[in-house]
Structure formats: structure tokens, C-alpha cells
Design an enzyme around this catalytic site. Structure first.
Site, PDB file in Angstrom:
ATOM      1  N   ARG A  21       0.051   3.310  -1.212  1.00 19.75           N
ATOM      2  CA  ARG A  21      -1.032   4.035  -0.548  1.00 19.75           C
ATOM      3  C   ARG A  21      -0.559   5.433  -0.122  1.00 19.75           C
ATOM      4  NH1 ARG A  21      -0.608  -1.152   1.045  1.00 19.75           N
ATOM      5  NH2 ARG A  21      -2.478  -2.464   1.184  1.00 19.75           N
ATOM      6  N   ASP A  42       5.958  -2.335  -1.061  1.00 21.60           N
ATOM      7  CA  ASP A  42       4.942  -2.389  -0.015  1.00 21.60           C
ATOM      8  C   ASP A  42       4.813  -3.836   0.421  1.00 21.60           C
ATOM      9  OD1 ASP A  42       2.747  -1.505   1.685  1.00 21.60           O
ATOM     10  OD2 ASP A  42       2.487   0.139   0.268  1.00 21.60           O
ATOM     11  N   VAL A  69       9.765  -3.848   5.355  1.00 15.08           N
ATOM     12  CA  VAL A  69      10.889  -2.957   5.665  1.00 15.08           C
ATOM     13  C   VAL A  69      11.637  -3.343   6.932  1.00 15.08           C
ATOM     14  CG1 VAL A  69       9.892  -0.989   4.433  1.00 15.08           C
ATOM     15  CG2 VAL A  69       9.408  -1.290   6.892  1.00 15.08           C
ATOM     16  N   ASN A  95       9.234   5.930   3.415  1.00 16.53           N
ATOM     17  CA  ASN A  95       7.889   6.407   3.748  1.00 16.53           C
ATOM     18  C   ASN A  95       7.080   5.406   4.569  1.00 16.53           C
ATOM     19  OD1 ASN A  95       5.199   7.885   3.242  1.00 16.53           O
ATOM     20  ND2 ASN A  95       4.872   5.915   2.224  1.00 16.53           N
ATOM     21  N   TYR A 165       4.479   6.493  19.027  1.00 18.21           N
ATOM     22  CA  TYR A 165       4.588   7.084  17.691  1.00 18.21           C
ATOM     23  C   TYR A 165       5.524   8.282  17.717  1.00 18.21           C
ATOM     24  CZ  TYR A 165       3.084   8.885  13.137  1.00 18.21           C
ATOM     25  OH  TYR A 165       3.054   9.326  11.832  1.00 18.21           O
ATOM     26  N   LYS A 169       9.036   8.633  15.508  1.00 17.45           N
ATOM     27  CA  LYS A 169       9.225   9.693  14.515  1.00 17.45           C
ATOM     28  C   LYS A 169      10.303  10.679  14.952  1.00 17.45           C
ATOM     29  CE  LYS A 169       6.356   8.311  11.373  1.00 17.45           C
ATOM     30  NZ  LYS A 169       6.876   7.872  10.054  1.00 17.45           N
ATOM     31  N   THR A 202      -5.165  10.035   4.565  1.00 18.51           N
ATOM     32  CA  THR A 202      -4.567   8.797   4.070  1.00 18.51           C
ATOM     33  C   THR A 202      -5.281   7.608   4.697  1.00 18.51           C
ATOM     34  OG1 THR A 202      -2.958   8.633   5.879  1.00 18.51           O
ATOM     35  CG2 THR A 202      -2.292   9.911   3.927  1.00 18.51           C
TER      36      THR A 202
END
Length: 272
Positions: A21, A42, A69, A95, A165, A169, A202
Site C-alpha cells: 500500500r 506486509d 514487523v 516503511n 506518533y 518517528k 495514502t
């Protein structure tokens, strides 16, 4: 005009997590157009409708492995798939990721742990698992092997109701710098850089905007898209293919002197 048929990654093998995706899929498509062979992963089962459709469309140069992951055994299985099919690896794109929003006092420990598990632990495990293979084959190309860890502009600046978040990151950003220095000091043929997208069209963004709508922040997701576009100097959100162009640059020999760097692609958002 961008030449998508230059075949500048011919001879290289890439692995992309979260590859079915959004930005991940766009990276897979760009790598294939540039002559690379790609293994993507995925959460979807190999026989799921999406995985089957994507695999059929991408062709024989791409293969798929189901992987969570957050699980080291899944990363090891992915490594075994790469080793079995190609025997080498030159590009790793970490990713896969999720978001989590809300006032800090409303966040649950379960939610906090989940975003750290996926966004941070997933990157660590990908690097840990594939470093030996990257180090072994990085010397085959100028600039060595390339690790691209997908962070965010939220790994550079703070933003309301995105503390978890942002933290995840930001961790990806500094982890990337640390391993870049580590590999360089040890003369390992691996570069590591982070990508910092702004707002990109996305499925993850659309799902996030829908949750804000459900909370009463807007009448419909498009209202939020329009608001973000208005706040972005370039006046629009990005297309995943534009981010894939940046990832391609970091994967190519054009970026041979870049390691430990941040590639910000945000339409001017963080320049304000």
C-alpha cells in the site's frame, strides 16, 4: 520529465516492508521500473485479494512474504526468503508503520506500546536482521548498500495530539543517524538515511482522517484534506510516487556520499 525506464538499479535487490500500500507500494513499483528485483512484505496473507492483485500486477521480478514487523521470527523468515530467491540484498526500505492520535492523557499504554512496536521496533529488527547480508553485498556497488528508514515530518517537529506518533518517528530519525555513523566508523559498506514525508495521499492518511471525522473534527475526510493542503506552501498533498522518487534517490549511487541524513519531502510544511 522523470525517466522511469532508466534501469539504474539493475543488478540490485531490494526489500520493502509495508509494500502492499501507499508509499511502500510506490517504492516497489519505482524500484522495478529501475531494474531492481524486489521482495516486499506486509501483514496480508499471500492469497488475500490485495496481495494476489499486487503480485499479479508486479510480475516475476517481485515476490511477496507475509511478515509482522514486530516479530523477529518473521524478519528471519523474510531474510531466508531473500537469501533463497536472490542470495543477496542491496536496499532495505523500512516503511511499515501506523499512526496514533489523541491528547496525551487519553492515550492508553496498549496504544503507546503498539505504535512503538511497529514504528520503532520494526525498524530496529529490519536493520538487525538484514545488516549481515547488506554488509556482504554492499561492496558490489559504489556507495554501498542503502538503508532507507521512513520517518515523517512528525519526527522533526511537534504537532497537537500526535505525541506518540511524533515520539516513534523521532526515534526512527535518531536511530538512523546512529547506525549511519556506526557503519561508517566500522568501514561497513552500508549507508543509512531517513525519509521525512509530509502529508501524502495514502490509505493510512485516509483512515486517520476518517477517525478525526468520527470524532467530530470535520464533516468529511475531504474537508481535512483541503485544510492540510491550504496549510502546505505548495498547496497540495503529495502523491506516493513523489515520495518513491526520493527513496529511489537514496537507494541509487547518486546519493553515494549521503549517510545519516534526512530527506524532507513535505511541500514546504516544515519550512514555515
Amino acid at each position: 520529465m522523470t525517466d522511469l525506464g532508466s534501469q539504474r538499479l539493475t543488478g540490485k535487490v531490494a526489500f520493502v516492508s509495508g509494500g502492499l500500500r501507499g508509499i511502500g507500494l510506490a517504492c516497489v513499483e519505482r524500484f522495478l521500473a529501475e531494474g531492481a528485483e524486489v521482495v516486499l512484505s506486509d501483514l496480508d496473507a499471500p492469497d488475500s485479494a490485495l496481495a494476489s492483485e499486487v503480485r499479479g500486477r508486479l510480475g516475476q521480478a517481485a515476490s511477496y512474504v507475509q511478515a509482522n514487523v514486530t516479530k523477529e521470527e518473521d524478519w528471519q523468515r523474510a531474510r531466508d526468503a531473500v537469501q533463497s530467491r536472490h542470495g543477496k540484498l542491496h536496499i532495505l526500505v523500512n516503511n511499515a508503520g501506523i499512526d496514533l492520535t489523541g491528547p496525551v492523557e487519553s492515550l492508553t499504554m496498549e496504544g503507546w506500546r503498539r505504535i512503538m512496536d511497529i514504528n520503532v521496533d520494526g525498524v530496529f529488527l529490519g536493520v538487525k536482521t538484514f545488516v549481515p547480508l547488506l554488509a556482504e553485498h554492499g561492496k558490489e556497488f559504489r556507495g554501498g548498500a542503502s538503508i532507507i528508514n521512513v520517518s515523517s515530518i512528525m519526527g522533526l517537529v511537534g504537532y497537537t495530539d500526535t505525541s506518540a506518533y511524533n515520539a516513534s518517528k523521532g526515534a526512527v530519525r535518531l536511530f538512523t543517524k546512529s547506525i549511519a555513523v556506526e557503519f561508517a566508523k566500522k568501514a561497513m559498506p552500508i549507508r543509512a538515511n531517513s525519509l521525512h514525508p509530509g502529508f501524502v495521499v495514502t490509505p493510512l492518511l485516509q483512515e486517520g482522517f476518517q477517525r478525526w471525522v468520527d470524532k467530530g473534527a470535520a464533516e468529511k475526510p475531504q474537508d481535512l484534506v483541503d485544510a492540510v493542503a491550504a496549510q502546505t506552501p505548495l498547496g497540495r498533498l503529495a502523491d506516493p510516487a513523489e515520495l518513491a522518487a526520493g527513496v529511489f534517490f537514496l537507494a541509487s549511487e547518486d546519493s553515494a556520499y549521503m549517510t545519516g541524513a534526512e530527506l524532507v519531502m513535505d511541500g514546504g510544511w516544515t519550512a514555515q
